[in-house]
Scaffold this active site. Structure first.
Site, PDB file in Angstrom:
ATOM      1  N   GLU A 107       0.816  -1.213   0.000  1.00 34.53           N
ATOM      2  CA  GLU A 107       0.000   0.000   0.000  1.00 34.53           C
ATOM      3  C   GLU A 107       0.852   1.266   0.000  1.00 34.53           C
ATOM      4  O   GLU A 107       0.438   2.306  -0.525  1.00 34.53           O
ATOM      5  CB  GLU A 107      -0.966   0.006   1.180  1.00 34.53           C
ATOM      6  CG  GLU A 107      -2.076  -1.044   1.102  1.00 34.53           C
ATOM      7  CD  GLU A 107      -1.633  -2.418   1.596  1.00 34.53           C
ATOM      8  OE1 GLU A 107      -0.424  -2.597   1.899  1.00 34.53           O
ATOM      9  OE2 GLU A 107      -2.491  -3.318   1.676  1.00 34.53           O
ATOM     10  N   PHE A 149     -11.344  -7.481  14.201  1.00 30.51           N
ATOM     11  CA  PHE A 149     -10.289  -7.930  13.304  1.00 30.51           C
ATOM     12  C   PHE A 149      -9.999  -6.850  12.258  1.00 30.51           C
ATOM     13  O   PHE A 149     -10.907  -6.348  11.606  1.00 30.51           O
ATOM     14  CB  PHE A 149     -10.699  -9.242  12.611  1.00 30.51           C
ATOM     15  CG  PHE A 149      -9.680  -9.706  11.603  1.00 30.51           C
ATOM     16  CD1 PHE A 149      -8.396 -10.080  12.008  1.00 30.51           C
ATOM     17  CD2 PHE A 149      -9.994  -9.752  10.254  1.00 30.51           C
ATOM     18  CE1 PHE A 149      -7.455 -10.489  11.081  1.00 30.51           C
ATOM     19  CE2 PHE A 149      -9.055 -10.165   9.314  1.00 30.51           C
ATOM     20  CZ  PHE A 149      -7.781 -10.536   9.733  1.00 30.51           C
ATOM     21  N   GLN A 150      -8.750  -6.508  12.137  1.00 30.44           N
ATOM     22  CA  GLN A 150      -8.277  -5.476  11.189  1.00 30.44           C
ATOM     23  C   GLN A 150      -8.933  -4.119  11.412  1.00 30.44           C
ATOM     24  O   GLN A 150      -9.120  -3.356  10.469  1.00 30.44           O
ATOM     25  CB  GLN A 150      -8.446  -5.946   9.738  1.00 30.44           C
ATOM     26  CG  GLN A 150      -7.523  -7.132   9.449  1.00 30.44           C
ATOM     27  CD  GLN A 150      -7.330  -7.429   7.985  1.00 30.44           C
ATOM     28  OE1 GLN A 150      -8.230  -7.218   7.182  1.00 30.44           O
ATOM     29  NE2 GLN A 150      -6.157  -7.937   7.635  1.00 30.44           N
ATOM     30  N   LYS A 200     -17.364  -0.971   6.294  1.00 28.37           N
ATOM     31  CA  LYS A 200     -17.786  -1.950   5.296  1.00 28.37           C
ATOM     32  C   LYS A 200     -19.293  -1.938   5.061  1.00 28.37           C
ATOM     33  O   LYS A 200     -19.758  -1.974   3.924  1.00 28.37           O
ATOM     34  CB  LYS A 200     -17.335  -3.357   5.741  1.00 28.37           C
ATOM     35  CG  LYS A 200     -17.628  -4.421   4.702  1.00 28.37           C
ATOM     36  CD  LYS A 200     -16.968  -5.738   5.090  1.00 28.37           C
ATOM     37  CE  LYS A 200     -17.172  -6.765   3.986  1.00 28.37           C
ATOM     38  NZ  LYS A 200     -16.474  -8.028   4.282  1.00 28.37           N
ATOM     39  N   MET A 203      24.110   8.630   1.971  1.00 24.59           N
ATOM     40  CA  MET A 203      24.042   9.941   2.602  1.00 24.59           C
ATOM     41  C   MET A 203      24.424   9.854   4.079  1.00 24.59           C
ATOM     42  O   MET A 203      25.120  10.718   4.607  1.00 24.59           O
ATOM     43  CB  MET A 203      22.643  10.537   2.449  1.00 24.59           C
ATOM     44  CG  MET A 203      22.530  11.939   2.987  1.00 24.59           C
ATOM     45  SD  MET A 203      23.740  13.053   2.237  1.00 24.59           S
ATOM     46  CE  MET A 203      22.763  13.741   0.900  1.00 24.59           C
TER      47      MET A 203
HETATM   48  C1  LIG Z   1      12.270   5.612   4.962  1.00 23.76           C
HETATM   49  C2  LIG Z   1      13.561   6.237   5.317  1.00 23.76           C
HETATM   50  N1  LIG Z   1      14.383   5.620   6.196  1.00 23.76           N
HETATM   51  C3  LIG Z   1      15.583   6.165   6.509  1.00 23.76           C
HETATM   52  C4  LIG Z   1      15.974   7.361   5.968  1.00 23.76           C
HETATM   53  C5  LIG Z   1      17.311   7.991   6.352  1.00 23.76           C
HETATM   54  N2  LIG Z   1      18.196   8.062   5.182  1.00 23.76           N
HETATM   55  C6  LIG Z   1      18.348   9.181   4.458  1.00 23.76           C
HETATM   56  S1  LIG Z   1      19.337   8.987   3.162  1.00 23.76           S
HETATM   57  C7  LIG Z   1      19.642   7.377   3.551  1.00 23.76           C
HETATM   58  C8  LIG Z   1      20.524   6.536   2.691  1.00 23.76           C
HETATM   59  C9  LIG Z   1      19.894   6.240   1.391  1.00 23.76           C
HETATM   60  O1  LIG Z   1      20.635   5.235   0.753  1.00 23.76           O
HETATM   61  P1  LIG Z   1      20.525   5.001  -0.801  1.00 23.76           P
HETATM   62  O2  LIG Z   1      19.110   4.903  -1.216  1.00 23.76           O
HETATM   63  O3  LIG Z   1      21.412   3.886  -1.191  1.00 23.76           O
HETATM   64  O4  LIG Z   1      21.035   6.397  -1.412  1.00 23.76           O
HETATM   65  P2  LIG Z   1      22.513   6.993  -1.394  1.00 23.76           P
HETATM   66  O5  LIG Z   1      22.550   7.984  -0.301  1.00 23.76           O
HETATM   67  O6  LIG Z   1      23.454   5.877  -1.185  1.00 23.76           O
HETATM   68  O7  LIG Z   1      22.634   7.627  -2.734  1.00 23.76           O
HETATM   69  C10 LIG Z   1      18.967   7.015   4.710  1.00 23.76           C
HETATM   70  C11 LIG Z   1      19.031   5.709   5.348  1.00 23.76           C
HETATM   71  C12 LIG Z   1      15.061   7.976   5.070  1.00 23.76           C
HETATM   72  N3  LIG Z   1      15.319   9.158   4.503  1.00 23.76           N
HETATM   73  N4  LIG Z   1      13.893   7.386   4.745  1.00 23.76           N
END
Ligand SMILES: Cc1ncc(C[n+]2csc(CCOP(=O)(O)OP(=O)(O)O)c2C)c(N)n1
Ligand SMILES: [Mg+2]
Lengths: 167, 561
Positions: free
Chosen positions: B50, B112-113, B162, B474
């Site tokens: 979803e 439920f749900q 529902k 990042m």
């Molecule tokens: C749902 C979610 N969980 C954690 C984060 C924290 N976060 C920001 S950037 C990042 C790394 C992203 O890794 P990737 O998609 O491989 O991109 P890269 O930075 O390596 O280009 C994380 C874990 C986030 N922004 N969103």
């Protein structure tokens, strides 16, 4: 009430609105000191809050309320042009006849009403500006306050001022 | 009045709103809805989670400017939507989420749900509504579309028990709806406009920051006209990317934590700063004290509560961006100011644009900025790019030149990893003729890659360009720069073989190790009937630069690391 600001607003009287408003206060970190809610005409409730905030922070409270779909009208009330009241019920311990005597004197001098008399206690109703209620509490502290309940303030602007914009 | 059940009322109402596509995944509480859907001319796009459905609706909305609609069952279906709803709402994207709910007499019994999705979604929606009878359904839909798609747009959730979807009642379909407490202001106040124009006319070093509000109100041409009239260098927030053509001589590019040298230098030097349709988050302003210390700030926004929220302004214009800019321009013309003479300021803008951040790199990996620039060269002007989150997103924001509104879409406010890929599927649904590319990280793609199945099944061929650094890049960059190079919980190590993964879903997978191969692959992918996943290995230690260290001002950006 020195650094307290009063905001009054009208909201749709329907389920979930009060939840949404308190949820917004919580989420934005706004600290509400008192809140009172009552029905008004035309499926509308009127809410009065007091809040310790100034300047931009206070402005944000008004703006965030105004932005809510179910908030119809919002206004910061100018305290110099507003009458403010709060109602308080106090249960005083009056086992000692001297204490009872003293309690009655205080209640009288604050224009309070006696709502209930039991052998060991009395319940008084005192209305007024919040400071007046604070002072009353200070006076009767030595007698012994069993329990008390305050409504939070409600307020109306004087003269021609009113919350609802005329359309 | 017509007698019909709640399900018929729902689909009839959606049809009246012009809905043609629904993204979702069913369950017990929406079986009657799905059954009735077969009698209506709507395309249902089956997501595999979803969250993906909500991002698809969001991508659809951002690409088309129309409301995106998603559907989930009660309980876990509804809670799975929440990240998607929150991402759409904070970026002011018009999305209507329809959630099943347990039957009315079961509400409150922990059936439920059963999840109290009205309570859960309250903080992440613009509004939410529970329809309590079949007759209320058309009103709920009308209200949801009205609120989602007017004023500052946003997400609205409808909760449908529902038995409401099965009960038969006399229903009517309102043509319009209004709320006493909801009257968005589109027309700016005349005095506000005049004062803003007067300040702009007197400016020597004007700068404009354009946000997503320009895109949602369709004010790009007004923005360009104003910028040219004032000779005002124009930066954008992340959400504003595409609002101002990147190849315009007055374009400064992105402003903020990963802003360009040009934008982050000129914004703090402005004497008058005009902000239009941007909410000035911490990521855009850096430390407030050195954001624009000498500027008179003018803020134009349709959402009054954004003005003076984060940055103190001298004057405000509350109104829709398009109307407001038109009126400001008109008043400038009346003032007949000759502001368009500041050669020095305009030249400075052009000089600074040449300065770029430089990252140290190892090995002979492809460089991320070059990969993005290659993509730009290959893609037609009106293509759509979505992004995931992380370094990939910021490389895209810095180096992908967007020329048109709605051609660059990203999860700005929430920074939701996993957003870009399903959003690209939504965008492709809205604009099947346009090439759509998700600029992805290996970490982010993993979060919603299962939607490859949707892309293939529904014939929505998008391109996923993975900048594969084997890292949560990042976070790793922050650890390198601000935590003494101590890596903690960022090495992905066992990412799947994305080529095989794509193939397993019936999509194309290609690994690319030269710019030339990248070009050829992209050209092929644009014409492909199925999704193409392009895996580009990059240096795990490459940094996105510039970066403003957290808590510092725009001018303190690191240019090399
Ligand atoms: C749902 C979610 N969980 C954690 C984060 C924290 N976060 C920001 S950037 C990042 C790394 C992203 O890794 P990737 O998609 O491989 O991109 P890269 O930075 O390596 O280009 C994380 C874990 C986030 N922004 N969103
Ligand atoms: Mg990565």
């Amino acid at each position: 009430m020195a650094n307290q600001n009063i905001i009054a607003f009208l909201v749709e009287d329907k389920p979930g609105v009060l939840f949404n408003i308190s949820n917004m206060f919580r989420r934005r970190g706004f600290n509400i000191n008192s809140i009172s809610v009552g029905g008004a005409e035309d499926h509308v409730s009127r809410i009065t809050i007091t809040i310790e905030a100034e300047g931009r922070a206070l402005n944000q409270v008004v703006e965030q309320l105004d932005k809510m779909v179910d908030v119809i009208e919002v206004k910061r009330l100018d305290q110099l042009r507003t009458v403010v009241r709060e109602l308080m019920l106090v249960k005083l311990r009056t086992v000692d006849p001297m204490a009872r005597e003293e309690a009655l004197i205080h209640i009288n001098s604050y224009h309070g009403l006696i709502l209930d008399i039991e052998p060991e206690s009395v319940i008084a109703e005192v209305t007024g500006e919040p400071e007046k209620l604070d002072n009353f509490l200070e006076q009767v502290k030595s007698i012994g306050v069993e329990e008390m309940s305050r409504t939070g303030i409600t307020a109306l602007e004087r003269g021609r001022l009113k919350l609802k914009r005329s359309e | 009045m017509v007698e019909m059940n709640g399900s018929q009322a729902l689909w009839t109402s959606l049809k009246k709103e012009g809905t043609k596509h629904i993204f979702g995944l069913p369950g017990g509480s929406v079986i009657p809805l799905c059954d009735e859907m077969l009698n209506h001319d709507l395309r249902f796009i089956l997501a595999r989670h979803e969250q993906g459905a909500a991002h698809m609706a969001d991508g659809y909305a951002r690409a088309s400017g129309n409301v995106g609609v998603c559907l989930a069952t009660s309980g876990p279906g509804a809670t799975n939507l929440v990240t998607g709803i929150a991402s759409a709402n904070i970026d002011s994207s018009p999305v209507v989420a329809i959630c099943g709910q347990v039957a009315r007499e079961l509400i409150g019994t922990d059936a439920f749900q059963e999840v109290d999705i009205i309570g859960v979604s309250a903080s992440v929606t613009k509004y939410n509504i529970q329809a309590r009878s079949a007759a209320e359904v058309p009103y709920a839909v009308k209200s949801a579309f009205h609120i989602a798609n007017t004023g500052r747009r946003g997400a609205v959730l409808i909760d449908l028990p529902k038995d409401v979807t099965t009960e038969k009642m006399d229903v009517e379909f309102p043509e319009t709806i209004s709320f006493r407490g909801y009257r968005p202001v589109y027309e700016p106040d005349r005095r506000e406009v005049e004062w803003a124009a007067t300040l702009l006319a007197r400016a020597n070093k004007p700068v404009i920051i354009a946000g997503g509000g320009i895109i949602s109100s369709g004010a790009s041409s007004e923005l360009v006209a104003l910028s040219e009239y004032l000779m005002a260098p124009t930066a954008t927030s992340l959400m504003g990317k595409g609002a101002f053509p990147a190849d315009h001589p007055l374009s400064l590019g992105l402003c903020g934590m990963h802003g360009t040298y040009a934008a982050n230098t000129m914004v703090p030097e402005a004497d008058v700063l005009l902000i239009v349709g941007a909410r000035l988050s911490d990521r855009t302003t850096g430390a407030i004290s050195s954001f624009a210390p000498n500027a008179k700030i003018i803020h134009v926004d349709i959402d009054r509560s954004e003005i003076d929220k984060n940055v103190e302004t001298v004057t405000r214009v509350v109104g829709d961006a398009k109307n407001s800019l038109q009126k400001i321009l008109r008043h400038l013309n009346i003032l007949r100011s000759n502001t368009a003479t500041n050669e020095y300021w305009r030249k400075k803008c052009q000089e600074l644009r040449e300065v770029n951040g430089v990252s140290k790199t190892n090995g002979d990996y492809l460089k991320a900025p070059e990969v993005i620039k290659t993509l730009r060269r290959v893609l037609p002007r009106d293509s759509i790019v979505t992004t995931e989150v992380g370094q990939c997103q910021m490389w895209a924001a810095l180096h992908y030149d967007a020329y048109l509104p709605r051609s660059f879409m990203t999860s700005g406010g929430l920074g939701t990893m996993g957003w870009g890929f399903p959003a690209s599927i939504g965008a492709k649904t809205a604009r099947p003729e346009a090439p759509v590319v998700d600029i992805a990280g290996d970490g982010s793609f993993g979060m919603t890659e299962n939607n490859l199945a949707t892309s293939v099944k529904e014939h929505l061929p998008v391109i996923v360009l993975i900048l594969n650094n084997g890292m949560l890049g990042m976070v790793a960059q922050w650890q390198r720069l601000f935590y003494n190079h101590r890596y903690s919980a960022v090495k992905l190590e066992r990412t799947p073989d994305f080529v095989k993964l794509a193939e397993a879903y019936g999509a194309e997978g290609v690994r690319v190790e030269s710019y030339k191969d990248l070009e050829t692959t992209l050209n092929r992918a644009i014409k492909s009937d199925v999704a193409t996943v392009i895996d580009v290995p990059i240096d795990p230690e490459e940094n996105v630069l510039p970066i403003v260290p957290p808590g510092m001002g725009l001018k303190d950006a690191l240019m090399e690391a």
